[in-house]
Structures are given as C-alpha cells and as structure tokens.
Design a protein around this motif. Structure first.
Motif, mmCIF file in Angstrom:
data_model
loop_
_atom_site.group_PDB
_atom_site.id
_atom_site.type_symbol
_atom_site.label_atom_id
_atom_site.label_comp_id
_atom_site.label_asym_id
_atom_site.label_seq_id
_atom_site.Cartn_x
_atom_site.Cartn_y
_atom_site.Cartn_z
ATOM 1 N N ASP A 94 9.018 -6.775 7.032
ATOM 2 C CA ASP A 94 9.756 -5.690 7.683
ATOM 3 C C ASP A 94 8.922 -4.927 8.699
ATOM 4 O O ASP A 94 9.327 -3.849 9.164
ATOM 5 C CB ASP A 94 10.290 -4.716 6.627
ATOM 6 C CG ASP A 94 11.423 -5.325 5.812
ATOM 7 O OD1 ASP A 94 12.260 -6.013 6.407
ATOM 8 O OD2 ASP A 94 11.456 -5.117 4.590
ATOM 9 N N ASP A 153 3.638 2.285 10.692
ATOM 10 C CA ASP A 153 4.504 1.490 11.567
ATOM 11 C C ASP A 153 5.423 2.410 12.365
ATOM 12 O O ASP A 153 6.130 3.244 11.807
ATOM 13 C CB ASP A 153 5.347 0.523 10.724
ATOM 14 C CG ASP A 153 5.945 -0.606 11.546
ATOM 15 O OD1 ASP A 153 6.346 -0.348 12.696
ATOM 16 O OD2 ASP A 153 6.008 -1.736 11.033
ATOM 17 N N ALA A 196 9.330 0.467 11.832
ATOM 18 C CA ALA A 196 9.484 -0.367 10.650
ATOM 19 C C ALA A 196 10.924 -0.836 10.508
ATOM 20 O O ALA A 196 11.858 -0.143 10.912
ATOM 21 C CB ALA A 196 9.069 0.414 9.404
ATOM 22 N N ASN A 206 5.364 4.277 6.685
ATOM 23 C CA ASN A 206 4.150 3.645 6.207
ATOM 24 C C ASN A 206 4.445 2.700 5.044
ATOM 25 O O ASN A 206 5.139 3.067 4.090
ATOM 26 C CB ASN A 206 3.163 4.718 5.749
ATOM 27 C CG ASN A 206 3.003 5.817 6.786
ATOM 28 O OD1 ASN A 206 2.189 5.712 7.680
ATOM 29 N ND2 ASN A 206 3.811 6.869 6.683
ATOM 30 N N PHE A 207 3.889 1.489 5.134
ATOM 31 C CA PHE A 207 3.985 0.513 4.053
ATOM 32 C C PHE A 207 2.738 0.619 3.174
ATOM 33 O O PHE A 207 1.613 0.650 3.681
ATOM 34 C CB PHE A 207 4.106 -0.906 4.617
ATOM 35 C CG PHE A 207 5.380 -1.157 5.374
ATOM 36 C CD1 PHE A 207 6.559 -1.430 4.695
ATOM 37 C CD2 PHE A 207 5.409 -1.118 6.760
ATOM 38 C CE1 PHE A 207 7.751 -1.665 5.378
ATOM 39 C CE2 PHE A 207 6.582 -1.356 7.457
ATOM 40 C CZ PHE A 207 7.759 -1.625 6.765
ATOM 41 N N PRO A 264 5.327 -5.147 0.541
ATOM 42 C CA PRO A 264 4.639 -3.936 0.084
ATOM 43 C C PRO A 264 5.253 -3.432 -1.210
ATOM 44 O O PRO A 264 6.371 -3.817 -1.584
ATOM 45 C CB PRO A 264 4.864 -2.951 1.225
ATOM 46 C CG PRO A 264 6.150 -3.394 1.838
ATOM 47 C CD PRO A 264 6.175 -4.885 1.720
ATOM 48 N N PHE A 322 7.654 1.941 0.709
ATOM 49 C CA PHE A 322 7.616 2.467 2.073
ATOM 50 C C PHE A 322 7.808 3.975 1.998
ATOM 51 O O PHE A 322 8.691 4.461 1.291
ATOM 52 C CB PHE A 322 8.727 1.836 2.918
ATOM 53 C CG PHE A 322 8.824 2.370 4.323
ATOM 54 C CD1 PHE A 322 8.013 1.881 5.327
ATOM 55 C CD2 PHE A 322 9.735 3.369 4.640
ATOM 56 C CE1 PHE A 322 8.106 2.353 6.625
ATOM 57 C CE2 PHE A 322 9.842 3.859 5.933
ATOM 58 C CZ PHE A 322 9.023 3.351 6.932
ATOM 59 N N SER A 365 8.078 7.655 4.360
ATOM 60 C CA SER A 365 8.176 8.330 5.649
ATOM 61 C C SER A 365 8.182 9.823 5.390
ATOM 62 O O SER A 365 8.966 10.317 4.582
ATOM 63 C CB SER A 365 9.449 7.907 6.378
ATOM 64 O OG SER A 365 9.492 8.467 7.664
ATOM 65 N N ILE A 398 11.686 8.757 2.353
ATOM 66 C CA ILE A 398 12.222 7.455 2.755
ATOM 67 C C ILE A 398 13.601 7.592 3.413
ATOM 68 O O ILE A 398 14.443 8.348 2.969
ATOM 69 C CB ILE A 398 12.284 6.506 1.549
ATOM 70 C CG1 ILE A 398 12.622 5.088 2.007
ATOM 71 C CG2 ILE A 398 13.277 6.979 0.510
ATOM 72 C CD1 ILE A 398 12.325 4.045 0.969
ATOM 73 N N TRP A 409 4.027 7.899 11.221
ATOM 74 C CA TRP A 409 3.099 6.972 10.588
ATOM 75 C C TRP A 409 1.765 7.682 10.413
ATOM 76 O O TRP A 409 1.375 8.529 11.219
ATOM 77 C CB TRP A 409 2.966 5.675 11.375
ATOM 78 C CG TRP A 409 2.183 5.743 12.647
ATOM 79 C CD1 TRP A 409 0.834 5.650 12.784
ATOM 80 C CD2 TRP A 409 2.693 5.883 13.979
ATOM 81 N NE1 TRP A 409 0.462 5.722 14.101
ATOM 82 C CE2 TRP A 409 1.590 5.857 14.855
ATOM 83 C CE3 TRP A 409 3.976 6.012 14.503
ATOM 84 C CZ2 TRP A 409 1.734 5.967 16.235
ATOM 85 C CZ3 TRP A 409 4.113 6.122 15.875
ATOM 86 C CH2 TRP A 409 3.010 6.098 16.722
ATOM 87 N N GLU A 411 7.225 6.078 -3.277
ATOM 88 C CA GLU A 411 7.598 6.802 -2.067
ATOM 89 C C GLU A 411 7.837 8.284 -2.292
ATOM 90 O O GLU A 411 7.896 9.066 -1.337
ATOM 91 C CB GLU A 411 8.857 6.177 -1.444
ATOM 92 C CG GLU A 411 10.110 6.254 -2.284
ATOM 93 C CD GLU A 411 10.245 5.107 -3.253
ATOM 94 O OE1 GLU A 411 11.321 4.973 -3.868
ATOM 95 O OE2 GLU A 411 9.268 4.337 -3.404
#
Length: 562
Positions: free
Chosen positions: A120, A138, A141, A153-154, A167, A170, A172, A183, A190, A218
């Motif tokens: 992804d 990212d 993403a 971010n992963f 991953p 994720f 955010s 998320i 990022w 997350e």
C-alpha cells in the motif's frame, strides 16, 4: 557552530549539481552509522555510500547503488529517505513506490536489495528504524487506483523478512485544537525520527512526539507532544528530521531554516530548544529575515514587482523593479489566507487562493490595503478551492479546482453579481488572459487536458476550447504575451515557449526551451541556464520572470532578446 566538512561540493560556496561520485543533485536523505555514511541522491536516482566517514571536502563516495530500470531490487527512482546503523540499510524510493532493505550492509556497487516492500505504499518518504523496528512515512499511502490516498506512517514491529510483508499497522496524526485524530485522516502527516538507546521513539512533524516505547497499534498515542500551543513551532516540513548525538536531541526545522537542539529529551509540551544551528537563536527564521520566498508567483507592470506566496501567506512589493540578486522588497503584507495565484491589469491587482480573493483597485506601491476582500463567495458562487485568477479589459476570472469550474464576470465584481459565463474544466489551476486569449492550466488533469486555450470573444458561445498537445509533467503556470505562449512545465524543469500561440494550438513543438538543452532534457538543476520546478510566469515587455516551486524558491529574471 560552523560545519567542518561539505560533501557534493569542493567548498562551502559552490552549488553545482553533477553525476560524479563526488557530486550530488538534490540530496534529500542522510544517515550515519558504524562509521559509514549514506546519502539519498534523489535526482540522480542513486544512493551514495562512504564506507569510512569522510575526512575532506568534496570527497568521492566509495560505493554507488544506482537505479536499474527493470530490476525490482534496484528500482531506485527519486530516493528520498535512507537509514543505516552500519549493518543494515533501508531506502525509500518515492518514484518507484517502494522501500528497499539490505539485511547486510552493501559491500559492492549495484548490490541488489534483499527485500522489497510495496503493498500500500504510495510515495514513501522518510524511514525511521533501530534495526529491529521499521517505520515508513508516506505522503500518499494507499495511493492505488480506486483507493483514497492518506498521509501517514506504516509501522513494522519487527524488521521485515520477506518481500511485500504487510505492516502491522498504519497511523496518521493530525492536531486540530490539540485533539489527535488518527487512522483515516487524509490531513495527517508523515513522521521521521530516531530511537534512543533506552528504547524511546522521538518523531517530528510540526510537533515533536515522544513515545516511551515502540507503539503497539494505531491508537497508541505519544506520551509527550512538544510544540502544542503556546509551545515552540518546529516547522518540520518535507525535509525535517531528528537525530541523537552526544546525548543531545537535534531537530531539523526544515521550514524554519535551522537545526535546533535539546540537551536532553524534552519533558513538557511547551519545552523550547536549548540551542540553534544556522540561526542566531531558536526563534529566528532566516528565511524571513533574508526575504526568501517559498512558492513565489510574480506579477509586474514593468515599473513595480509584486510577488505573492501561498506558503508564506504574504505579498512582497518592490516599488521599482529589482536590478540585483537578493534585493529586499519595500513592503511585505501578511495575509490571513494564502493566495495561490495573482493577476495584474492596468492599476488593478488581485490575489486569490483557497476561499479568499484580495483586490486592489490601485497598485499597492506604498503599503495600501486591498479595496475589496471576497471571503467564501461572490454572489451565489461559493468558493471551494480557488487555484487561479485572471483579469483583462472585459472580464474577471476565477478557477475553482474542486468545483471543476472557471467562473467569469463582466468587469470587476462588486456587491453580489452573478457570473456572465461558467466554463467546465477538469481541475483548473492557474489562469492568464491577455484580452484575446484565456489560458488555463489544469495541473492534475488528464494528459490531454493540461493546457487549454479559449478565445475571449467566443466565451459567450461556450468557449471553443483548444487543448495544447504537448509533453507536460504537472505544469503549473501559463502566460500569453505579445502573441507568444509560455508554459511553466514544472516537474520537467523547463519553460516551453511558442513564438506564435496559434502554433501551440495547432500542436506544433515549442520554438524555445528555457532551462533545458532540448525536449529530452528534464533534469532539474540550480543554475542561470537551468531550472528547478518552474511554476509561475510574468512578463513586463522587457523581462520574463520565472518563479520556481517548493524545493527551490528562486525567482529568476530573463532579458528578452529578439
């Protein structure tokens, strides 16, 4: 404290790009570990490696890992982030939409990666790791067809052991009013950072986040968020970062043009740094004190120069045209909303962006305030995302990217007039009119919809649009001047010029190319005869002004020769 060494140049005053092992073209990532040094040399599509720490200026790299087209384990297009501890190596290839991992540090040129991560990933940027955990920031993403991209971010809880290993989660982060939304937020950021020896994780965006241990999902919020109101503003940006050396925390304030340092991990939300490198103090921003402009957009009547910036949210005014490099403006306006475009016709100057239009009925050569400000709407037209504005002797034009419309009023709008015409254009951005032709850029539209020309005298009949057929890469600016057509072909790093606009409309190739030797030359460079992301244009009859976008910030003046 002045630095001891410079790489990529022979001295601290030079700024010349190149492809030699002692040269660089837009380095965006650096990492040191185990006495080794690694640099992401982005526009050369390669990674340079010094197997022993450099000891002299301009020292050549010992190894190079170059992009090899067709080889997925060497697919390194626009590398952005690198990380190494001297034993492992990780590289984010933004243009290839992948992350490459080496389980043992490379020992030869063009050594293929051991593991490739795609999944992804959209446009992966920064990499954070301790050799066990892995985090990839990212910008876009999930950026696949049919999926809504997200900035975030992963997280991998352990170093991946196979290709395309997904991953663990994720994350955010976005801070509206100090409330953290995770998320699913496309407005997140990022992160990039560093691990401490005792397992803490320190990450940077516009705030500094501290986790006392590696996040487990997350929803695992940071233990400390530094920089929330009324704390210090880190202004991290695309190139910010964090590193730890000698027990001190160093933070790259990319949009603050400095590095700030803490003598120990900050323990409160309003903790200010203890020192600054590249600035007289932690609060000073040398971009502002030296009048550097991010995303300049010029306008001129041949007597004065007006430059707006959406990023700075400012208007810069030179009462007389500057005749030397680095000339400071006479006035600087700070604006509530950032203008993306501007237009000048006669004595009228207009700035427009997002949901605001600022209009001066007399050119502001002495600090005058705008005569009119339109906020959110004109008449029944409600602004969604204004990206373009133009003026001529008959009409006033606004481009709304989100609405996919170009609105046209007869004359300068006052009170609540309705548009005389409305054009449907896919994702319109900057506009220009010389009174005969209306030129529209559609930066992110389809390949045949990037530059559209309308005859002004036919607007009432629906426009009779002509698409300029050409090879463009995200062009941002367009200009019609004395029968010429000029296009700021932003990501191909050139300005395409047709001496007759009719030739461009007929599909002919350009007559002149600024910033490149020919149509095959698309490499960005800093130089008097080279361009780096040109995005906006202005012409006053004697000089052509070319403004560069985002990663350069230059405003260049070219003399016109017959």
């Amino acid at each position: 404290v002045a630095p001891d060494l410079v790489l990529g140049q022979k001295d601290f005053d030079s700024n010349n790009p190149g492809t030699g092992l002692e040269q660089l073209n837009w380095p965006t990532g650096v990492s040191a570990g185990g006495n080794k040094l690694v640099v992401a040399d982005s526009y050369n599509n390669r990674i340079l490696i010094w197997t022993g720490f450099p000891t002299k200026n301009g020292q050549s790299a010992d190894l190079v890992i170059q992009n090899r087209e067709g080889d997925p384990r060497l697919n390194i297009v626009w590398p952005w982030g690198v990380w190494t501890d001297g034993e492992k190596l990780a590289v984010s290839a933004t243009g290839s939409r992948m992350v490459l991992l080496w389980n043992t540090f490379p020992s030869r040129n063009e050594q293929p990666a051991d593991i490739v991560l795609r999944g992804d990933l959209g446009t992966p940027r920064h990499i954070t790791s301790n050799g066990h955990n892995l985090i990839v920031g990212d910008h876009n993403a999930f950026g696949r067809p049919g999926q809504q991209s997200k900035t975030g971010n992963f997280f991998w809880k352990t170093w991946p052991t196979k290709d395309d290993q997904p991953p663990d989660f994720f994350m955010s982060l976005m801070p509206p009013d100090d409330v953290w939304h995770r998320i699913g937020s496309i407005e997140g950021t990022w992160l990039k950072g560093e691990f401490t020896d005792d397992g803490k994780l320190i990450m940077l965006a516009d705030h500094l986040f501290v986790w006392n241990s590696f996040p487990q999902n997350e929803s695992d919020e940071p233990d400390i968020v530094v920089g929330t109101s009324p704390g210090f503003s880190f202004r991290g940006g695309d190139g910010g970062g964090v590193t730890i050396a000698g027990g001190k925390i160093y933070v790259g304030s990319y949009n603050g043009n400095k590095i700030v340092g803490y003598k120990s991990i900050p323990q409160s939300r309003d903790a200010k740094p203890d020192l600054a490198i590249g600035s007289s103090d932690v609060e000073a921003n040398t971009l502002e004190t030296n009048f550097f402009i991010t995303n300049p957009v010029p306008a001129t009547d041949g007597q004065s120069l007006f430059v707006s910036s959406d990023f700075d949210r400012k208007l810069y005014v030179w009462k007389a045209l500057p005749d030397e490099s680095g000339a400071h403006p006479d006035f600087v306006y700070s604006l509530p909303d950032g203008p993306w475009d501007n237009a000048l016709w006669g004595e009228t100057l207009v700035l427009a962006g997002r949901k605001t239009v600022y209009l001066w009925s007399k050119l502001p050569r002495n600090g005058e305030l705008p005569a009119v400000t339109f906020q959110d709407r004109i008449g029944s037209v409600r602004f969604q995302e204004i990206k373009g504005v133009a003026l001529d002797g008959q009409y006033f034009y606004l481009a709304d990217r989100q609405a996919n419309k170009v609105y046209i009023w007869k004359g300068i709008p006052t009170e609540n007039p309705e548009p005389a015409f409305t054009l449907s254009v896919d994702k319109p951005t900057r506009l220009f009119s010389d009174g005969k032709y209306l030129a529209v850029t559609a930066t992110e539209a389809g390949p045949e919809e990037k530059i559209i020309i309308f005859r002004v005298d036919r607007l009432s009949a629906g426009g009779d649009a002509v698409r300029v057929r050409g090879n463009f890469n995200l062009p941002e600016g367009v200009l019609v001047a004395q029968g010429h057509l000029l296009v700021a072909d932003t990501v191909f790093n050139r300005v395409q010029v047709w001496t007759k606009i009719e030739d461009a409309m007929a599909g002919k190739t350009p007559d002149v190319i600024l910033g490149a030797t020919d149509l095959n030359d698309t490499t960005p460079e800093i130089g008097q005869d080279k361009l780096f992301w040109p995005a906006a244009l202005a012409f006053d009859g004697s000089y052509l002004w070319v403004a560069e976008f985002k990663f350069s910030g230059r405003l260049l003046r070219f003399s016109v020769r017959e």
